[in-house]
Design a protein around this motif. Structure first.
Motif, PDB file in Angstrom:
ATOM      1  N   SER A  40       0.847  -1.200   0.000  1.00  0.00           N
ATOM      2  CA  SER A  40       0.000   0.000   0.000  1.00  0.00           C
ATOM      3  C   SER A  40       0.876   1.242   0.000  1.00  0.00           C
ATOM      4  CB  SER A  40      -0.902   0.004   1.240  1.00  0.00           C
ATOM      5  OG  SER A  40      -1.760  -1.116   1.235  1.00  0.00           O
ATOM      6  N   HIS A  43       2.040   1.636   4.000  1.00  0.00           N
ATOM      7  CA  HIS A  43       1.776   0.258   4.388  1.00  0.00           C
ATOM      8  C   HIS A  43       1.995   0.017   5.888  1.00  0.00           C
ATOM      9  CE1 HIS A  43       1.323  -4.004   3.006  1.00  0.00           C
ATOM     10  NE2 HIS A  43       1.824  -4.215   4.228  1.00  0.00           N
ATOM     11  N   SER A  60      -3.014  -1.596   5.850  1.00  0.00           N
ATOM     12  CA  SER A  60      -2.655  -1.974   4.481  1.00  0.00           C
ATOM     13  C   SER A  60      -3.672  -2.965   3.902  1.00  0.00           C
ATOM     14  CB  SER A  60      -1.263  -2.606   4.463  1.00  0.00           C
ATOM     15  OG  SER A  60      -1.272  -3.828   5.190  1.00  0.00           O
ATOM     16  N   SER A  61      -3.677  -3.039   2.585  1.00  0.00           N
ATOM     17  CA  SER A  61      -4.619  -3.940   1.910  1.00  0.00           C
ATOM     18  C   SER A  61      -4.214  -5.403   2.045  1.00  0.00           C
ATOM     19  CB  SER A  61      -4.720  -3.575   0.426  1.00  0.00           C
ATOM     20  OG  SER A  61      -5.207  -2.264   0.270  1.00  0.00           O
ATOM     21  N   ASN A  62      -2.907  -5.675   2.032  1.00  0.00           N
ATOM     22  CA  ASN A  62      -2.435  -7.062   2.000  1.00  0.00           C
ATOM     23  C   ASN A  62      -1.721  -7.509   3.276  1.00  0.00           C
ATOM     24  OD1 ASN A  62      -3.196  -7.840  -0.805  1.00  0.00           O
ATOM     25  ND2 ASN A  62      -1.895  -6.085  -1.297  1.00  0.00           N
ATOM     26  N   GLN A 255      -4.551   2.671  -9.914  1.00  0.00           N
ATOM     27  CA  GLN A 255      -4.263   1.300  -9.510  1.00  0.00           C
ATOM     28  C   GLN A 255      -3.813   0.439 -10.690  1.00  0.00           C
ATOM     29  OE1 GLN A 255      -4.245  -0.320  -6.504  1.00  0.00           O
ATOM     30  NE2 GLN A 255      -4.311   1.739  -5.651  1.00  0.00           N
TER      31      GLN A 255
END
Length: 537
Positions: A40, A43, A60-62, A255
């Motif tokens: 991100s 992150h 963060s996304s992950n 993105q």
């Protein structure tokens, strides 16, 4: 206690000192920039303490993981592995080394951690293109182009690229088909430039960008489009752009750039005549940053200008080809001037049909069946062909449309697909000329001892359906409806050398010829008798 975060695969290493907090993320402004799609923009936060490293995930996304277990916040020590998204960093303790005593008057060292260099972005408005490569558009030969750039820095490389551009110009000018042109453009780009992928998008009538071709160097069709933020910037601002790390360029925050793992990228608009943007030509490198330089961008601009000219020429050639085919088909049924107008502006002809107010003419040979029984087939065909040739020429001369031949009858109409204010007058003039020129034909045939003919003509004016009728295998443009049927019935009632017309046709005439009222006739399919008028030239 100092620690290091080490990414062995990416060759990155960052030192953490006591009390120091750094932001790890995909943004170029991050203290620890990590250019990976699973990272991100902001992150995680990494802090150095006296005994360990503190890691805190920033939503963060992950996710953030310590030795494989996901954490929101944790302390890590020497030998632990912290994974941000899918990028692992090893934590290593740094053995302190005694620093030598400073020399007198030496500047004090800074303790600040160096930040990643900002992404380089170059924008070049297409209206201000200049430089050695632009000479390719002025040169009449390769020798002339070389002479103009002989004093340029990097002479041999410039000469080579000029030669390539001239060859490109020759190669693309010989390609007329649009699909073949796209293939040729991508082929040239791969031969000339160090790129992994080439994509061309064109702008359609609604202003949307439509992918036309996308190829990887291996020849594989790339199921990817130009990153939207880059394409939008190039097309809207009419600028060519170069970015040494598109995923970190703050002007391109989309993105799609991250998901496609774009590193270095260049994009130039395809600008045609009238300063109209036809589309964009995009190239990128997925393996390395800082792959392209200013000279590469200049070259791409020159190439895109050549490609835009070739594309316009291809479109023009296709339009000419299509109009030639359409016009040749239309000229079988429409007057040449009308056929040219339809071919040049197909919007005036609506597929599927529409209601039109038209003037309809039917002309039929009297006693043709009996006449043909006394003649051999070849003589019948010859006589009819000569007769039809004259009648059709009259229809076209008066701007009418030949709808069809029905046996020995001619059906013509005025008003579809394109109407005129004097359609009724044109139809009447054509009917009068038909009888007049038939007299001349009969005089010639009499001298040749060939049979003479007489025709009856019916005219009507009214609303009908006009459009393409038929099946998937065969379509024809025609008019149908009650107004057409009435004209046919009048033709059947007319005597040889007589023109019958309805009251609606009479009213539509601006300068009616001399005529007599024939009374009311009962026509097949009509409940009430209709007033009918007779014209005998």
């Amino acid at each position: 206690m100092p620690f290091k975060l080490i990414n062995d695969a990416g060759g990155q290493a960052y030192e953490l000192k006591d009390g120091q907090t750094l932001i790890l993320g995909r943004a170029s402004s991050s203290d620890i920039p990590v250019f990976d799609p699973t990272i991100s923009r902001r992150h995680a936060e990494v802090s150095g303490t006296a005994t360990a490293v503190k890691v805190k995930d920033l939503g963060s996304s992950n996710g953030t993981f310590v030795n494989g277990a996901q954490v929101q916040e944790a302390n890590v020590n020497d030998g632990d592995v912290v994974t941000f998204g899918k990028v692992p960093f090893r934590v290593a303790f740094i053995e302190p080394v005694a620093a030598p005593p400073p020399e007198p008057n030496a500047p004090r060292a800074s303790s600040a951690v160096p930040r990643a260099s900002a992404t380089i972005l170059r924008e070049l408005p297409m209206s201000k293109v200049s430089g050695p490569l632009s000479t390719v558009f002025r040169a009449t030969s390769l020798a002339e182009a070389k002479a103009e750039t002989a004093a340029a820095k990097g002479e041999s490389k410039t000469e080579k690229r000029l030669a390539l551009l001239l060859e490109v110009s020759k190669g693309l000018s010989r390609v007329a088909d649009a699909e073949a042109l796209f293939d040729k453009i991508t082929q040239f780009v791969f031969e000339i430039m160090d790129v992994d992928r080439v994509t061309i998008e064109l702008i359609d009538a609604s202003g949307e960008r439509v992918p036309k071709i996308s190829r990887e160097r291996s020849g594989v069709v790339a199921a990817r489009s130009v990153p939207k933020t880059i394409a939008r910037k190039v097309a809207d601002a009419k600028v060519a752009v170069l970015s040494d790390n598109a995923s970190e360029d703050e002007r391109f925050g989309g993105q799609s750039i991250v998901m496609q793992s774009v590193r270095s990228a260049m994009c130039a608009p395809l600008i045609g005549s009238g300063d109209q943007v036809l589309g964009v030509l995009y190239v990128d490198n997925l393996t390395a940053t800082q792959r392209f330089g200013d000279e590469d961008l200049d070259f791409l601009i020159a190439f895109s200008n050549i490609a835009a000219v070739a594309l316009e020429n291809s479109r023009f050639a296709e339009r000419i080809r299509r109009e030639t085919i359409v016009r040749s088909n239309f000229e079988r049924f429409f007057a040449p001037t009308l056929a040219a107008k339809i071919a040049g502006d197909g919007e005036q002809v609506k597929l599927g049909g529409e209601k039109k107010t038209i003037a309809i003419l039917f002309s039929d040979i009297r006693g043709f069946t009996s006449l043909s029984e006394t003649m051999n087939p070849d003589d019948v065909a010859s006589l009819l062909s000569e007769y039809f040739s004259v009648m059709v020429e009259i229809v076209f001369r008066h701007g009418g449309t030949l709808d069809k031949f029905i046996g020995d009858a001619v059906m013509a109409q005025w008003g579809a697909p394109i109407a005129s204010a004097d359609d009724a007058d044109r139809a009447m003039a054509a009917a009068v000329d038909m009888l007049g020129e038939l007299k001349e034909l009969n005089a010639k045939w009499k001298e040749q001892k060939r049979p003479e003919m007489q025709v009856g003509i019916g005219l009507n004016y009214g609303e009908s359906f006009a459009g393409y009728i038929g099946s998937d295998r065969r379509l024809e443009y025609t008019v149908i409806g009650d107004a057409v049927n009435i004209s046919s019935r009048l033709c059947a009632q007319a005597e040889g050398g007589e023109i019958l017309l309805t009251e609606s046709m009479k009213k539509a005439l601006s300068t009616p010829p001399k005529m007599t009222e024939k009374g009311s006739l009962e026509l097949k399919g009509r409940k009430k008798p209709m007033p009918v008028y007779s014209v005998i030239p």
